[in-house]
Design a protein around this motif. Structure first.
Motif, PDB file in Angstrom:
ATOM      1  N   UNK A  99      50.091  40.521  44.299  1.00 28.27           N
ATOM      2  CA  UNK A  99      50.880  39.719  43.358  1.00 28.27           C
ATOM      3  C   UNK A  99      50.104  38.491  42.912  1.00 28.27           C
ATOM      4  N   UNK A 100      50.517  37.964  41.781  1.00 29.07           N
ATOM      5  CA  UNK A 100      49.938  36.746  41.204  1.00 29.07           C
ATOM      6  C   UNK A 100      48.432  36.833  40.973  1.00 29.07           C
ATOM      7  N   UNK A 101      47.970  37.981  40.480  1.00 28.02           N
ATOM      8  CA  UNK A 101      46.553  38.141  40.153  1.00 28.02           C
ATOM      9  C   UNK A 101      46.268  37.489  38.809  1.00 28.02           C
ATOM     10  N   UNK A 102      45.266  36.645  38.761  1.00 29.47           N
ATOM     11  CA  UNK A 102      44.815  35.999  37.524  1.00 29.47           C
ATOM     12  C   UNK A 102      43.335  36.315  37.344  1.00 29.47           C
ATOM     13  N   UNK A 103      42.983  36.933  36.230  1.00 30.85           N
ATOM     14  CA  UNK A 103      41.569  37.211  35.955  1.00 30.85           C
ATOM     15  C   UNK A 103      41.399  37.516  34.475  1.00 30.85           C
ATOM     16  N   UNK A 104      40.155  37.463  34.034  1.00 27.04           N
ATOM     17  CA  UNK A 104      39.814  37.901  32.680  1.00 27.04           C
ATOM     18  C   UNK A 104      38.503  38.665  32.761  1.00 27.04           C
ATOM     19  N   UNK A 105      38.411  39.706  31.959  1.00 26.89           N
ATOM     20  CA  UNK A 105      37.222  40.541  31.907  1.00 26.89           C
ATOM     21  C   UNK A 105      36.655  40.477  30.495  1.00 26.89           C
ATOM     22  N   UNK A 156      53.009  47.536  35.410  1.00 30.88           N
ATOM     23  CA  UNK A 156      52.904  46.357  36.272  1.00 30.88           C
ATOM     24  C   UNK A 156      54.311  46.024  36.781  1.00 30.88           C
ATOM     25  N   UNK A 157      54.389  45.460  37.964  1.00 29.07           N
ATOM     26  CA  UNK A 157      55.687  45.065  38.509  1.00 29.07           C
ATOM     27  C   UNK A 157      56.089  43.678  38.038  1.00 29.07           C
ATOM     28  N   UNK A 158      55.127  42.941  37.513  1.00 26.09           N
ATOM     29  CA  UNK A 158      55.429  41.603  37.010  1.00 26.09           C
ATOM     30  C   UNK A 158      54.188  40.981  36.405  1.00 26.09           C
ATOM     31  N   UNK A 159      54.362  39.854  35.767  1.00 26.20           N
ATOM     32  CA  UNK A 159      53.249  39.150  35.158  1.00 26.20           C
ATOM     33  C   UNK A 159      52.921  39.694  33.785  1.00 26.20           C
ATOM     34  N   UNK A 160      51.752  39.306  33.310  1.00 26.54           N
ATOM     35  CA  UNK A 160      51.348  39.668  31.953  1.00 26.54           C
ATOM     36  C   UNK A 160      49.960  40.287  31.977  1.00 26.54           C
ATOM     37  N   UNK A 161      49.792  41.356  31.226  1.00 21.58           N
ATOM     38  CA  UNK A 161      48.511  42.031  31.091  1.00 21.58           C
ATOM     39  C   UNK A 161      48.215  42.174  29.606  1.00 21.58           C
ATOM     40  N   UNK A 162      47.156  41.507  29.154  1.00 22.49           N
ATOM     41  CA  UNK A 162      46.794  41.519  27.741  1.00 22.49           C
ATOM     42  C   UNK A 162      45.487  42.274  27.535  1.00 22.49           C
ATOM     43  N   UNK A 163      45.443  43.073  26.482  1.00 24.04           N
ATOM     44  CA  UNK A 163      44.225  43.768  26.068  1.00 24.04           C
ATOM     45  C   UNK A 163      43.950  43.335  24.644  1.00 24.04           C
ATOM     46  N   UNK A 164      42.802  42.719  24.451  1.00 27.03           N
ATOM     47  CA  UNK A 164      42.422  42.161  23.148  1.00 27.03           C
ATOM     48  C   UNK A 164      43.531  41.260  22.598  1.00 27.03           C
ATOM     49  N   UNK A 169      42.976  40.407  30.058  1.00 33.10           N
ATOM     50  CA  UNK A 169      43.411  39.201  30.762  1.00 33.10           C
ATOM     51  C   UNK A 169      44.672  39.511  31.558  1.00 33.10           C
ATOM     52  N   UNK A 170      44.710  38.997  32.769  1.00 39.11           N
ATOM     53  CA  UNK A 170      45.894  39.148  33.616  1.00 39.11           C
ATOM     54  C   UNK A 170      46.361  37.752  34.023  1.00 39.11           C
ATOM     55  N   UNK A 171      47.652  37.544  33.932  1.00 37.55           N
ATOM     56  CA  UNK A 171      48.244  36.272  34.333  1.00 37.55           C
ATOM     57  C   UNK A 171      49.443  36.553  35.226  1.00 37.55           C
ATOM     58  N   UNK A 172      49.346  36.126  36.477  1.00 37.53           N
ATOM     59  CA  UNK A 172      50.425  36.325  37.460  1.00 37.53           C
ATOM     60  C   UNK A 172      50.805  37.800  37.580  1.00 37.53           C
ATOM     61  N   UNK A 173      49.804  38.692  37.479  1.00 35.27           N
ATOM     62  CA  UNK A 173      50.035  40.133  37.506  1.00 35.27           C
ATOM     63  C   UNK A 173      50.413  40.589  38.913  1.00 35.27           C
ATOM     64  N   UNK A 174      51.492  41.331  39.009  1.00 36.62           N
ATOM     65  CA  UNK A 174      51.915  41.949  40.267  1.00 36.62           C
ATOM     66  C   UNK A 174      51.819  43.457  40.102  1.00 36.62           C
ATOM     67  N   UNK A 175      51.200  44.112  41.094  1.00 36.16           N
ATOM     68  CA  UNK A 175      51.014  45.553  41.022  1.00 36.16           C
ATOM     69  C   UNK A 175      51.600  46.217  42.266  1.00 36.16           C
ATOM     70  N   UNK A 176      51.993  47.463  42.088  1.00 34.21           N
ATOM     71  CA  UNK A 176      52.558  48.228  43.191  1.00 34.21           C
ATOM     72  C   UNK A 176      53.259  49.447  42.646  1.00 34.21           C
ATOM     73  N   UNK A 177      54.280  49.886  43.367  1.00 41.76           N
ATOM     74  CA  UNK A 177      54.966  51.135  43.033  1.00 41.76           C
ATOM     75  C   UNK A 177      56.467  50.923  42.949  1.00 41.76           C
ATOM     76  N   UNK A 178      57.074  51.554  41.967  1.00 38.70           N
ATOM     77  CA  UNK A 178      58.533  51.569  41.884  1.00 38.70           C
ATOM     78  C   UNK A 178      59.019  52.731  42.746  1.00 38.70           C
ATOM     79  N   UNK A 179      59.975  52.445  43.649  1.00 38.51           N
ATOM     80  CA  UNK A 179      60.441  53.466  44.583  1.00 38.51           C
ATOM     81  C   UNK A 179      61.931  53.725  44.453  1.00 38.51           C
TER      82      UNK A 179
END
Length: 84
Positions: free
Chosen positions: A26-32, A61-69, A6-16
């Motif tokens: 940014x702000x990706x919301x989904x569940x698999x 992740x740059x922000x948000x929440x990523x849950x596995x199980x 599950x992803x809630x408000x997930x932001x992805x990218x690169x730290x530079x």
């Protein structure tokens, strides 16, 4: 079915470093759900590979929440993440 990822408000990218973060999505919301078939489509540079690296724990992740199980991905030791 229960969501495995599950992803809630997930932001992805690169730290530079000093230049800050390069935000790709940014702000990706989904569940698999377990056993579901998912297709990830998009143009070059849309963040498909970045999302997969983030989901696998290879890059943070740059922000948000990523849950596995139901647990934050960051709570899993690398060895346990690889088994999941």
């Amino acid at each position: 079915m229960d969501a495995v990822i599950e992803a809630c408000k997930l932001s992805i990218g690169y730290r530079q470093g000093r230049r800050g973060d390069k935000l790709v999505q940014r702000d990706l919301d989904f569940s698999l759900d377990a056993g579901s078939l998912v297709c990830l489509l998009g143009p070059n540079g849309a963040g498909k590979s970045t999302l997969l690296r983030t989901l696998s724990g290879m890059q943070p992740a740059l922000g948000g929440e990523l849950l596995v199980e139901g647990r934050p991905l960051s709570a899993y030791p690398e060895r346990e993440r690889s088994r999941l």
